[in-house]
Design a protein around this motif. Structure first.
Motif, PDB file in Angstrom:
ATOM      1  N   HIS A  76     -11.912 -27.007 -28.901  1.00  0.00           N
ATOM      2  CA  HIS A  76     -11.109 -27.787 -29.828  1.00  0.00           C
ATOM      3  C   HIS A  76      -9.649 -27.416 -29.649  1.00  0.00           C
ATOM      4  O   HIS A  76      -9.312 -26.249 -29.457  1.00  0.00           O
ATOM      5  N   GLU A  77      -8.807 -28.438 -29.680  1.00  0.00           N
ATOM      6  CA  GLU A  77      -7.390 -28.262 -29.409  1.00  0.00           C
ATOM      7  C   GLU A  77      -6.596 -28.905 -30.544  1.00  0.00           C
ATOM      8  O   GLU A  77      -6.966 -29.952 -31.057  1.00  0.00           O
ATOM      9  N   VAL A  78      -5.512 -28.248 -30.925  1.00  0.00           N
ATOM     10  CA  VAL A  78      -4.581 -28.806 -31.906  1.00  0.00           C
ATOM     11  C   VAL A  78      -3.329 -29.223 -31.155  1.00  0.00           C
ATOM     12  O   VAL A  78      -2.753 -28.431 -30.401  1.00  0.00           O
ATOM     13  N   VAL A  79      -2.944 -30.488 -31.325  1.00  0.00           N
ATOM     14  CA  VAL A  79      -1.730 -31.028 -30.724  1.00  0.00           C
ATOM     15  C   VAL A  79      -0.681 -31.080 -31.832  1.00  0.00           C
ATOM     16  O   VAL A  79      -0.873 -31.757 -32.837  1.00  0.00           O
ATOM     17  N   GLU A  80       0.409 -30.336 -31.656  1.00  0.00           N
ATOM     18  CA  GLU A  80       1.451 -30.272 -32.684  1.00  0.00           C
ATOM     19  C   GLU A  80       2.638 -31.129 -32.250  1.00  0.00           C
ATOM     20  O   GLU A  80       3.110 -31.034 -31.118  1.00  0.00           O
ATOM     21  N   CYS A  81       3.094 -31.987 -33.157  1.00  0.00           N
ATOM     22  CA  CYS A  81       4.158 -32.951 -32.867  1.00  0.00           C
ATOM     23  C   CYS A  81       5.239 -32.867 -33.933  1.00  0.00           C
ATOM     24  O   CYS A  81       4.967 -32.493 -35.073  1.00  0.00           O
ATOM     25  N   GLN A 141      -9.628 -40.095 -29.198  1.00  0.00           N
ATOM     26  CA  GLN A 141     -10.231 -38.765 -29.365  1.00  0.00           C
ATOM     27  C   GLN A 141      -9.332 -37.810 -30.129  1.00  0.00           C
ATOM     28  O   GLN A 141      -9.364 -36.603 -29.907  1.00  0.00           O
ATOM     29  N   LEU A 142      -8.529 -38.331 -31.042  1.00  0.00           N
ATOM     30  CA  LEU A 142      -7.656 -37.517 -31.879  1.00  0.00           C
ATOM     31  C   LEU A 142      -7.995 -37.756 -33.341  1.00  0.00           C
ATOM     32  O   LEU A 142      -8.509 -38.814 -33.699  1.00  0.00           O
ATOM     33  N   SER A 143      -7.695 -36.760 -34.160  1.00  0.00           N
ATOM     34  CA  SER A 143      -7.919 -36.889 -35.596  1.00  0.00           C
ATOM     35  C   SER A 143      -6.794 -36.162 -36.334  1.00  0.00           C
ATOM     36  O   SER A 143      -6.386 -35.072 -35.933  1.00  0.00           O
ATOM     37  N   PHE A 144      -6.298 -36.784 -37.406  1.00  0.00           N
ATOM     38  CA  PHE A 144      -5.263 -36.157 -38.216  1.00  0.00           C
ATOM     39  C   PHE A 144      -5.792 -34.853 -38.801  1.00  0.00           C
ATOM     40  O   PHE A 144      -6.897 -34.802 -39.328  1.00  0.00           O
ATOM     41  N   PHE A 145      -5.002 -33.781 -38.697  1.00  0.00           N
ATOM     42  CA  PHE A 145      -5.390 -32.480 -39.225  1.00  0.00           C
ATOM     43  C   PHE A 145      -4.539 -32.128 -40.442  1.00  0.00           C
ATOM     44  O   PHE A 145      -5.056 -31.962 -41.535  1.00  0.00           O
ATOM     45  N   ASP A 146      -3.228 -32.030 -40.274  1.00  0.00           N
ATOM     46  CA  ASP A 146      -2.348 -31.788 -41.413  1.00  0.00           C
ATOM     47  C   ASP A 146      -0.905 -32.089 -41.024  1.00  0.00           C
ATOM     48  O   ASP A 146      -0.602 -32.341 -39.865  1.00  0.00           O
ATOM     49  N   ALA A 147      -0.037 -32.066 -42.034  1.00  0.00           N
ATOM     50  CA  ALA A 147       1.383 -32.339 -41.816  1.00  0.00           C
ATOM     51  C   ALA A 147       2.205 -31.453 -42.725  1.00  0.00           C
ATOM     52  O   ALA A 147       1.773 -31.080 -43.818  1.00  0.00           O
ATOM     53  N   SER A 148       3.399 -31.137 -42.272  1.00  0.00           N
ATOM     54  CA  SER A 148       4.329 -30.341 -43.071  1.00  0.00           C
ATOM     55  C   SER A 148       4.961 -31.224 -44.147  1.00  0.00           C
ATOM     56  O   SER A 148       4.882 -32.453 -44.072  1.00  0.00           O
ATOM     57  N   PRO A 149       5.625 -30.606 -45.108  1.00  0.00           N
ATOM     58  CA  PRO A 149       6.431 -31.416 -46.036  1.00  0.00           C
ATOM     59  C   PRO A 149       7.578 -32.088 -45.268  1.00  0.00           C
ATOM     60  O   PRO A 149       7.970 -31.621 -44.190  1.00  0.00           O
ATOM     61  N   ARG A 200      21.791 -39.247 -41.721  1.00  0.00           N
ATOM     62  CA  ARG A 200      20.601 -38.822 -42.471  1.00  0.00           C
ATOM     63  C   ARG A 200      19.452 -38.595 -41.488  1.00  0.00           C
ATOM     64  O   ARG A 200      19.249 -39.381 -40.567  1.00  0.00           O
ATOM     65  N   ARG A 201      18.692 -37.519 -41.708  1.00  0.00           N
ATOM     66  CA  ARG A 201      17.551 -37.195 -40.845  1.00  0.00           C
ATOM     67  C   ARG A 201      16.512 -36.473 -41.684  1.00  0.00           C
ATOM     68  O   ARG A 201      16.835 -35.554 -42.433  1.00  0.00           O
ATOM     69  N   TYR A 202      15.250 -36.886 -41.534  1.00  0.00           N
ATOM     70  CA  TYR A 202      14.117 -36.216 -42.170  1.00  0.00           C
ATOM     71  C   TYR A 202      13.081 -35.916 -41.106  1.00  0.00           C
ATOM     72  O   TYR A 202      12.721 -36.786 -40.309  1.00  0.00           O
ATOM     73  N   ASP A 203      12.607 -34.674 -41.094  1.00  0.00           N
ATOM     74  CA  ASP A 203      11.620 -34.224 -40.107  1.00  0.00           C
ATOM     75  C   ASP A 203      10.271 -33.983 -40.756  1.00  0.00           C
ATOM     76  O   ASP A 203      10.195 -33.548 -41.915  1.00  0.00           O
ATOM     77  N   VAL A 204       9.227 -34.232 -39.973  1.00  0.00           N
ATOM     78  CA  VAL A 204       7.871 -33.871 -40.370  1.00  0.00           C
ATOM     79  C   VAL A 204       7.154 -33.375 -39.113  1.00  0.00           C
ATOM     80  O   VAL A 204       7.306 -33.949 -38.031  1.00  0.00           O
ATOM     81  N   THR A 205       6.431 -32.270 -39.263  1.00  0.00           N
ATOM     82  CA  THR A 205       5.604 -31.740 -38.177  1.00  0.00           C
ATOM     83  C   THR A 205       4.162 -32.115 -38.485  1.00  0.00           C
ATOM     84  O   THR A 205       3.687 -31.923 -39.604  1.00  0.00           O
ATOM     85  N   VAL A 206       3.491 -32.658 -37.487  1.00  0.00           N
ATOM     86  CA  VAL A 206       2.117 -33.153 -37.649  1.00  0.00           C
ATOM     87  C   VAL A 206       1.217 -32.413 -36.682  1.00  0.00           C
ATOM     88  O   VAL A 206       1.595 -32.161 -35.535  1.00  0.00           O
ATOM     89  N   ARG A 207       0.030 -32.063 -37.158  1.00  0.00           N
ATOM     90  CA  ARG A 207      -0.967 -31.463 -36.269  1.00  0.00           C
ATOM     91  C   ARG A 207      -2.185 -32.379 -36.204  1.00  0.00           C
ATOM     92  O   ARG A 207      -2.707 -32.801 -37.232  1.00  0.00           O
ATOM     93  N   LEU A 208      -2.588 -32.663 -34.971  1.00  0.00           N
ATOM     94  CA  LEU A 208      -3.765 -33.489 -34.702  1.00  0.00           C
ATOM     95  C   LEU A 208      -4.785 -32.623 -33.984  1.00  0.00           C
ATOM     96  O   LEU A 208      -4.425 -31.701 -33.258  1.00  0.00           O
ATOM     97  N   ARG A 209      -6.056 -32.926 -34.192  1.00  0.00           N
ATOM     98  CA  ARG A 209      -7.123 -32.176 -33.516  1.00  0.00           C
ATOM     99  C   ARG A 209      -7.864 -33.088 -32.557  1.00  0.00           C
ATOM    100  O   ARG A 209      -7.940 -34.286 -32.773  1.00  0.00           O
ATOM    101  N   ARG A 210      -8.425 -32.458 -31.528  1.00  0.00           N
ATOM    102  CA  ARG A 210      -9.294 -33.198 -30.619  1.00  0.00           C
ATOM    103  C   ARG A 210     -10.242 -32.227 -29.928  1.00  0.00           C
ATOM    104  O   ARG A 210      -9.957 -31.037 -29.809  1.00  0.00           O
TER     105      ARG A 210
END
Length: 181
Positions: free
Chosen positions: A89-94, A127-135, A149-159
């Motif tokens: 299992h792998e987590v892809v962080e974006c 073959q990806l699934s949402f795992f979690d996201a930062s505020p 203006r800029r807003y960031d979010v970090t997302v982690r997906l699993r596969r």
């Protein structure tokens, strides 16, 4: 050269690899575009050899990129008669950085869209699934002597990563087992 365990030497996967690099980034950019509602061309790769001109300050857009891969420490091996599959299992962080006058709203649409089960089903097709996201985090950026203006979010997906190797099982051996009697 043999690529199975009947001969000595290194083994490489027999199966086609899952998407990485540009094909994965392209697919995830489509996902960001779909959930955020941004128009065509407004979800852009963060790091490219040649940087495109930045959109005007009054344009909503997103800079998107993969920032890491984490895998579990102990993959499973599933053996069949002719080969073995390695499962891990792998987590892809974006990271997604939303720019423009409605960047906060666009980022929140993306964040909330990740929670919709039907949107995750679409992601499952790759073959990806949402795992979690930062505020959502505010990161105003000074561009051409103007605050944008800029807003960031970090997302982690699993596969699940599956790689097939030519590891043969021992089905029949020229062996005699003695019970000692």
């Amino acid at each position: 050269m043999s690529n199975d365990s009947t001969q000595p030497g290194y083994l490489t996967p027999l199966s086609a690899p899952q998407d990485y690099d540009e094909p994965l980034e392209r697919e995830l950019s489509r996902w960001v575009k779909a959930l955020s509602g941004l128009p065509d061309g407004m979800v852009r790769p963060r790091w490219t050899p040649v940087q495109a001109a930045m959109p005007a300050q009054n344009v909503n857009w997103c800079g998107f990129g993969i920032i890491g891969f984490t895998s579990d420490g102990s993959p499973a091996f599933v053996q069949s008669e002719d080969d073995a599959q390695m499962w891990r299992h792998e987590v892809v962080e974006c990271i997604a950085s939303f720019y423009g006058p409605s960047s906060q709203q666009t980022a929140s649409l993306f964040r909330d869209g990740m929670q919709v089960p039907q949107n995750n089903v679409e992601l499952n097709r790759y073959q990806l699934s949402f795992f979690d996201a930062s505020p959502l985090t505010s990161f105003p950026e000074l561009i051409n002597n103007q605050w944008v203006r800029r807003y960031d979010v970090t997302v982690r997906l699993r596969r699940k990563v599956v790689r097939e190797y030519g590891i043969k099982s021992i089905v029949d051996g020229n062996v005699t087992i003695s019970t000692g009697e």
